[in-house]
Design a protein around this motif. Structure first.
Motif, short mmCIF file in Angstrom:
data_model
loop_
_atom_site.label_atom_id
_atom_site.label_comp_id
_atom_site.label_asym_id
_atom_site.label_seq_id
_atom_site.Cartn_x
_atom_site.Cartn_y
_atom_site.Cartn_z
N THR A 133 0.86 -1.18 0.00
CA THR A 133 0.00 0.00 0.00
C THR A 133 0.89 1.23 0.00
O THR A 133 1.82 1.33 0.81
CB THR A 133 -0.92 0.02 1.24
N VAL A 134 0.61 2.15 -0.92
CA VAL A 134 1.41 3.36 -1.05
C VAL A 134 0.61 4.56 -0.56
O VAL A 134 -0.58 4.70 -0.87
CB VAL A 134 1.84 3.59 -2.52
N TYR A 135 1.27 5.43 0.19
CA TYR A 135 0.67 6.67 0.69
C TYR A 135 1.55 7.84 0.28
O TYR A 135 2.78 7.76 0.35
CB TYR A 135 0.56 6.63 2.22
N TYR A 136 0.92 8.94 -0.14
CA TYR A 136 1.71 10.10 -0.52
C TYR A 136 0.85 11.36 -0.46
O TYR A 136 -0.37 11.32 -0.68
CB TYR A 136 2.30 9.93 -1.92
N PRO A 137 1.48 12.50 -0.17
CA PRO A 137 0.74 13.76 -0.12
C PRO A 137 0.33 14.20 -1.52
O PRO A 137 0.95 13.82 -2.52
CB PRO A 137 1.76 14.75 0.47
N HIS A 138 -0.71 15.00 -1.58
CA HIS A 138 -1.15 15.57 -2.85
C HIS A 138 -0.27 16.77 -3.15
O HIS A 138 -0.45 17.87 -2.61
CB HIS A 138 -2.62 15.98 -2.77
N THR A 139 0.74 16.56 -3.99
CA THR A 139 1.69 17.62 -4.30
C THR A 139 2.34 17.33 -5.65
O THR A 139 2.29 16.19 -6.14
CB THR A 139 2.79 17.71 -3.22
N TYR A 140 2.94 18.36 -6.22
CA TYR A 140 3.69 18.18 -7.47
C TYR A 140 5.19 18.27 -7.23
O TYR A 140 5.99 18.15 -8.15
CB TYR A 140 3.25 19.23 -8.50
N ASP A 141 5.57 18.50 -5.98
CA ASP A 141 6.99 18.60 -5.64
C ASP A 141 7.60 17.21 -5.51
O ASP A 141 6.95 16.29 -5.00
CB ASP A 141 7.16 19.34 -4.31
N PRO A 142 8.84 17.03 -5.95
CA PRO A 142 9.50 15.72 -5.80
C PRO A 142 9.76 15.42 -4.32
O PRO A 142 10.26 16.27 -3.58
CB PRO A 142 10.81 15.88 -6.58
N LEU A 143 9.42 14.21 -3.91
CA LEU A 143 9.53 13.81 -2.51
C LEU A 143 10.39 12.56 -2.36
O LEU A 143 10.46 11.73 -3.27
CB LEU A 143 8.14 13.53 -1.92
N PRO A 144 11.03 12.39 -1.19
CA PRO A 144 11.75 11.14 -0.92
C PRO A 144 10.76 9.97 -0.84
O PRO A 144 9.59 10.16 -0.48
CB PRO A 144 12.41 11.39 0.44
N ALA A 145 11.24 8.77 -1.15
CA ALA A 145 10.39 7.57 -1.09
C ALA A 145 10.97 6.57 -0.10
O ALA A 145 12.19 6.39 -0.02
CB ALA A 145 10.28 6.94 -2.47
N ILE A 146 10.08 5.92 0.65
CA ILE A 146 10.49 5.00 1.71
C ILE A 146 9.68 3.71 1.60
O ILE A 146 8.47 3.74 1.37
CB ILE A 146 10.24 5.62 3.11
N VAL A 147 10.35 2.58 1.76
CA VAL A 147 9.69 1.28 1.86
C VAL A 147 9.76 0.82 3.31
O VAL A 147 10.82 0.89 3.94
CB VAL A 147 10.36 0.23 0.94
N VAL A 148 8.62 0.35 3.85
CA VAL A 148 8.55 -0.12 5.24
C VAL A 148 8.19 -1.60 5.23
O VAL A 148 7.19 -2.00 4.62
CB VAL A 148 7.49 0.66 6.04
N VAL A 149 9.01 -2.43 5.90
CA VAL A 149 8.75 -3.87 5.98
C VAL A 149 8.70 -4.32 7.44
O VAL A 149 9.44 -3.82 8.29
CB VAL A 149 9.82 -4.69 5.22
N GLY A 150 7.80 -5.26 7.72
CA GLY A 150 7.62 -5.77 9.07
C GLY A 150 8.43 -7.02 9.33
O GLY A 150 9.28 -7.42 8.54
N GLY A 151 8.13 -7.67 10.47
CA GLY A 151 8.88 -8.84 10.89
C GLY A 151 8.10 -10.13 10.73
O GLY A 151 7.15 -10.21 9.94
N SER A 152 8.49 -11.13 11.52
CA SER A 152 7.90 -12.46 11.38
C SER A 152 6.46 -12.54 11.87
O SER A 152 5.79 -13.55 11.68
CB SER A 152 8.75 -13.50 12.12
N ASP A 153 5.98 -11.46 12.52
CA ASP A 153 4.57 -11.44 12.92
C ASP A 153 3.66 -11.19 11.73
O ASP A 153 2.43 -11.25 11.86
CB ASP A 153 4.33 -10.36 13.99
N GLY A 154 4.24 -10.91 10.57
CA GLY A 154 3.45 -10.72 9.36
C GLY A 154 2.85 -9.34 9.24
O GLY A 154 1.93 -9.13 8.44
N ALA A 155 3.36 -8.39 10.00
CA ALA A 155 2.79 -7.04 10.00
C ALA A 155 2.94 -6.38 8.63
O ALA A 155 4.00 -6.43 8.01
CB ALA A 155 3.47 -6.18 11.06
N HIS A 156 1.86 -5.77 8.19
CA HIS A 156 1.82 -4.96 6.98
C HIS A 156 1.53 -3.54 7.46
O HIS A 156 0.39 -3.18 7.71
CB HIS A 156 0.73 -5.49 6.05
N HIS A 157 2.58 -2.74 7.63
CA HIS A 157 2.51 -1.52 8.43
C HIS A 157 1.88 -0.35 7.68
O HIS A 157 2.51 0.69 7.43
CB HIS A 157 3.91 -1.14 8.91
#
Length: 417
Positions: A133-157
Motif C-alpha cells: 500500500t502506497v501513501y503520498y501527499p497531494h503535491t507536485y513537488d518531488p519527494l523522498p520515497a520509503i519502503v517499510v517492511v515488518g517482521g515475522s509477525d506478518g505485519a503490513h505496516h
C-alpha cells in the motif's frame, strides 16, 4: 446529580495518533472523585480496557492530558490475558470514554484517533508482482520515497506508512510473505522483490529517485540491511529491534532449516540456532505452568561462541547509506542491543561514520516505530492458547520508547534524505 449538567470536552490540535490530546469534564460537583473508564478495539476486534479515579476540582472540573495518555498506554485485554495490541491498518482507532459515579455511567464520549490525513492519497497494490500500500501527499513537488517492511509477525505496516506520508514522504507498506500471491513464510525471499517495490515508486512523477530509504522491524531489519548492503542507491536505512545475523527461514512461526533470503537466485547463508533438550523442557514447563516464556536465553547461548555465527553476519560494511539502529534493553525476543552495537563497531571499523544507534532503556521488542505507534495500548507479549510469549519491556518504558523512536526516525530521515 442531574446528568444534563455534565459536559465532556475533547481538546486536540490534530486527530493524528502521534499527537496527544486532553480531556475536560464539567461534572457539576466540586471536590469529588469520579472514575474514568476507557475502551477500544484493535485490528483483530479484541477489546482493551483501563480505568482510573479522577478528582473534580473546586469548580467541579476534571482536566486530564498526561494522565489520559498514560491511561491509554496502560490498557490491557479485557479477557485478562497478555495480548498484543495489533494496529497495522490505517483505519481510525475509536476510544470510548465513560464517566462513572458509584459504578453508574453518567456520561459518555468517543475520541477518534487517525493515521491518515485528509490530503494523503492511498494506493493499494495487489498485482505487478507486488503486495503493498502506497501513501503520498497531494503535491507536485518531488519527494523522498520509503519502503517499510515488518517482521515475522506478518505485519503490513499501513498505519505507520500513512503517518510517515503525512510528514512529506511517499511511503510503501510492503508485504513480503503471508498474503495472497506471496510465500507463506519467510523462506527464500528474493532481495529483488524489494527492487520491484522501489521500481514501482520511482515510476511516480512525485518521487525523487535520488532520495530513497528503507525501514525494517525485527526480521524485516534483516531484509532492510541486506538490501542496503547490496544496493548503493539508498540514502538511508533504519533497523528496528534489529538482527546483525542472517537467521534461518520461518514457516508457520517456527524456524526451519531453509534460507530466509536469496539474491541473484542464490540462497544466502543462515545461522541456525540450536535447540537443546533443556530448551524444550523449559518451553513445555512454562506452558504447563502457564508462565510467560522468553526464548532470549536460548538465542544468547547460541551466540556465546562467535565462531558459530560470524560467517552469517549481515555485511553492513557494504552499506553506503546512512544507518540508524533502534534497540530496547528489555527486548525478550532477541539481543537487539548486542546486535546494534556489533553492527555499529563493524560500520565504524570500515569508516562508515554515518551510523546512529538509539538505545531505549527498559523497552521491549515491540516498542518502536514502525512496530508500535505513540499513544496506543502497549504490547509486552501475546497469548496463544496456554502459552504467553514475552516480547519485553514495561508499559511505561515502551510508551516512552514509541514516542522517542518516532521523533528519532523523523529527525534521521530529514537529515539523511
Amino acid at each position: 446529580m442531574i446528568e444534563q449538567k455534565i459536559r465532556i470536552e475533547i481538546h486536540e490540535e490534530s486527530t493524528l495518533v502521534t499527537e496527544s490530546f486532553s480531556l475536560q469534564i464539567e461534572t457539576g460537583e466540586a471536590n469529588k472523585f469520579f472514575r474514568i473508564a476507557i475502551s477500544t478495539k484493535d485490528d483483530r476486534g479484541r477489546t482493551f480496557i483501563a480505568s482510573s479515579d479522577a478528582l473534580a476540582d473546586e469548580h467541579g472540573t476534571i482536566k486530564m492530558q498526561n494522565d489520559l495518555m498514560r491511561l491509554i498506554e496502560s490498557m490491557k485485554s479485557k479477557d485478562g490475558k497478555e495480548r498484543m495490541f495489533v494496529k497495522h491498518s490505517d483505519a481510525p482507532v475509536m476510544f470510548e470514554l465513560e464517566l462513572m459515579d458509584d459504578d453508574k455511567v453518567i456520561a459518555k464520549a468517543t475520541v477518534t484517533r487517525t493515521f491518515l490525513k485528509d490530503d494523503i492519497q492511498k494506493e493499494v497494490i495487489e498485482d505487478k508482482g507486488l503486495v503493498g500500500t502506497v501513501y503520498y501527499p497531494h503535491t507536485y513537488d518531488p519527494l523522498p520515497a520509503i519502503v517499510v517492511v515488518g517482521g515475522s509477525d506478518g505485519a503490513h505496516h499501513e498505519s505507520a506508512a500513512a503517518l510517515l506520508a503525512s510528514k512529506g514522504y511517499v511511503v510503501m507498506a510492503l508485504a513480503y510473505f503471508g498474503k495472497a500471491g506471496l510465500p507463506k513464510g519467510i523462506v527464500n525471499i528474493p532481495l529483488e522483490y524489494v527492487d520491484h517495490a522501489f521500481t514501482y515508486l520511482k515510476e511516480k512523477t512525485i518521487v525523487d529517485n535520488e532520495r530513497l530509504a528503507i525501514i525494517g522491524h525485527s526480521r524485516g531489519s534483516e531484509l532492510a540491511l541486506l538490501y542496503a548492503s547490496s544496493h548503493s542507491s539508498l540514502k538511508a536505512v533504519v533497523g528496528v529491534a534489529p538482527s546483525a545475523v542472517q537467521f534461518s527461514g520461518i514457516q508457520n512461526f517456527q524456524p526451519v532449516a531453509k534460507p530466509a533470503w536469496t539474491y541473484n537466485g542464490d540462497p544466502l547463508s543462515y545461522f541456525a540456532a540450536k535447540q537443546t533438550f533443556s530448551d524444550m523442557l523449559s518451553f513445555f514447563g512454562h506452558m504447563i505452568k502457564r508462565k510467560p516464556f522468553s526464548g532470549l536465553e536460548a538465542i544468547e547461548r547460541n551466540l556465546a561462541d562467535k565462531k558459530q555465527y560470524e560467517e552469517h553476519l549481515i555485511p553492513v560494511e557494504k552499506i553506503d547509506a546512512s544507518v540508524m539502529l533502534v534497540a530496547g534493553t528489555g527486548d525478550q525476543v532477541q539481543p537487539a542491543v548486542f546486535f546494534s552495537e556489533l553492527m555499529e563497531k563493524k560500520l565504524q571499523h570500515h569508516n562508515k561514520s554515518k551510523v546512529r544507534v538509539v538505545i531505549q532503556e527498559g523497552a521491549g521488542h515491540f516498542s518502536a516505530f514502525p512496530s508500535h505507534l505513540p499513544h496506543l495500548p502497549q504490547t509486552l507479549g501475546d497469548t496463544n492458547g496456554a502459552m504467553t510469549m514475552l516480547f519485553g519491556g514495561t508499559r511505561e518504558a515502551n510508551a516512552e520508547a514509541t514516542i522517542n523512536s518516532w521523533e528519532e526516525t523523523l529527525t534521521f530521515l530529514e537529515e539523511s534524505l
